[in-house]
Design an enzyme around this catalytic site. Structure first.
Site: not given
Length: 439
Positions: A68, A270, A312
């Site tokens: 999101e 993961p 990231g």
């Protein structure tokens, strides 16, 4: 349940939240000890601010987690170009780190207050947002009721309604309507999502498409990428990304089945990097040698699995391969976003449990850029086929890039839908001195 009973239930929910407030400190301390809360900033979860509130108009964005957050970054930048201040709240440590890396000073980051009336009231009293933009499917009763009571416009952006959520809300239509009527606008990802929100009582609904298509390709460190490419030489690779419990083991089994024929490196990223120790131990039990990104391990020829246990860096991992299995789809349910691998030039494989990203997968599959697998054996066959069939792989990659291009436009549609709420704030912001700050 009648409308009166629904409002009574919401009032009881808020009252219960107030009664539970004295226990919040212990609850947050427990979660912090488990690594699920930022210990130094856990008071933010009780609505206490850790930054100054800038003078002038302020829009509150809430994005629950990493996906999101990535989706709303272009929208945040669009709002900031209009000189409107932004506060972004997220609920996880992972998303907070992502926000720091990718948004920087474009927004003030805080952890979202728990959905308890005192915490939400404290947060709103301090920040006094002019508008609240909530990403995707975050419906928190106390927060919606407090925003409604203060007449702060609240808008769902990139909104989606999963099959399970729609069924659950559908069993309590009066309760759903009592909540969703507080929304000034719902900007939905698809026509199906839009219709579901209308059915549940949202008054004003429009469709924009998926903001995740309009995000920039995830960044990467070119120097690190070049180093890994050198270590790989011409070795074949495939990746299993955004994996959940069970899917890492499946990727290990696939690797072991194909190793003699392809000599490939398997990249596993993961969804929750904090599981890295557990995942590595599971892969070692399969007889595999694991290199971890956090340890800086070299990708030597005898390494079987490169475990991407960082936050990231999806842009790095996906650029190291042309075949990507997208997780939370083989054993877990809901799926994960297939658009990032498609836009970065990967042929996409997935399990069949992709309810949360159904439309994206349908569009990719229609173009021939995504294939579904039923089980681990079928995944192994799909990976082998794509690693050994250059034409098929390239065709899927080109189709995926084309599909993503066709799907773009959600950001423009979303900004247009927000204009009645944002344009007055833009005028107000540009009439104020920019340097002023208030507590």
């Amino acid at each position: 349940m009648s409308g009166r009973m629904a409002r009574f239930a919401l009032g009881a929910y808020q009252a219960t939240g107030t009664l539970l407030t004295p226990f919040v400190g212990g609850y947050l301390a427990y979660r912090a000890a488990k690594g699920k809360e930022d210990h130094a900033r856990r008071l933010e979860r009780s609505g206490y601010a850790s930054a100054d509130r800038p003078a002038g108009p302020l829009v509150w964005f809430h994005a629950a987690s990493v996906g999101e957050t990535n989706a709303v970054i272009p929208l945040i930048r669009e709002i900031r170009r209009r000189d409107i201040h932004v506060i972004l709240t997220t609920g996880t440590i992972t998303s907070a780190k992502l926000a720091a890396e990718r948004i920087g000073n474009d927004a003030i980051h805080q952890y979202v207050p728990l959905d308890l009336k005192p915490a939400v009231s404290r947060f709103l009293e301090y920040w006094q947002p002019d508008c609240a933009l909530i990403a995707e499917s975050e419906i928190w009763p106390a927060t919606l009721m407090e925003l409604g009571r203060r007449r702060i416009p609240q808008i769902l952006v990139n909104a989606r309604m999963s099959d399970r959520s729609f069924e659950r809300w559908g069993r309590r239509p009066a309760l759903a309507e009592a909540l969703f009527e507080n929304l000034a606008l719902v900007i939905a990802q698809s026509d199906v999502d839009a219709e579901r929100f209308r059915d549940l009582g949202a008054r004003h609904v429009m469709m924009s498409g998926n903001l995740k298509v309009d995000t920039d390709a995830p960044p990467y460190d070119a120097e690190v990428f070049a180093d890994y490419k050198k270590q790989l030489g011409g070795r074949k690779t495939w990746a299993a990304i955004s994996t959940f419990d069970g899917e890492e083991k499946a990727a290990g089994i696939v690797h072991r089945a194909l190793k003699e024929r392809n000599g490939q490196l398997t990249i596993i990223v993961p969804r929750h990097p904090e599981r890295a120790e557990e995942i590595e131990a599971e892969l070692v039990k399969l007889g595999l040698k694991v290199a971890r990104r956090t340890r800086g391990d070299a990708l030597a020829p005898d390494v079987d699995v490169f475990l991407g246990d960082t936050i990231g860096e999806m842009g790095l991992y996906l650029r190291l391969t042309e075949v990507a299995f997208v997780g939370r789809s083989l054993f877990a349910e809901g799926g994960q976003n297939p658009l990032e691998p498609a836009m970065l030039g990967c042929a996409v494989l997935s399990g069949s449990n992709v309810q949360n990203f159904r439309e994206a997968y349908q569009k990719l599959a229609r173009r021939g850029s995504a294939r579904m697998v039923r089980d681990t054996e079928m995944l192994a066959k799909g990976v082998h086929y794509l690693l050994t069939n250059d034409d098929a792989r390239r065709n899927m990659i080109e189709a995926g890039i084309g599909a993503v291009q066709e799907m773009r436009g959600a950001l423009t549609a979303t900004v247009k839908g927000l204009e009645p709420y944002i344009n007055p704030l833009t005028v107000k912001a540009r009439l104020l001195p920019k340097a002023a700050v208030q507590r």
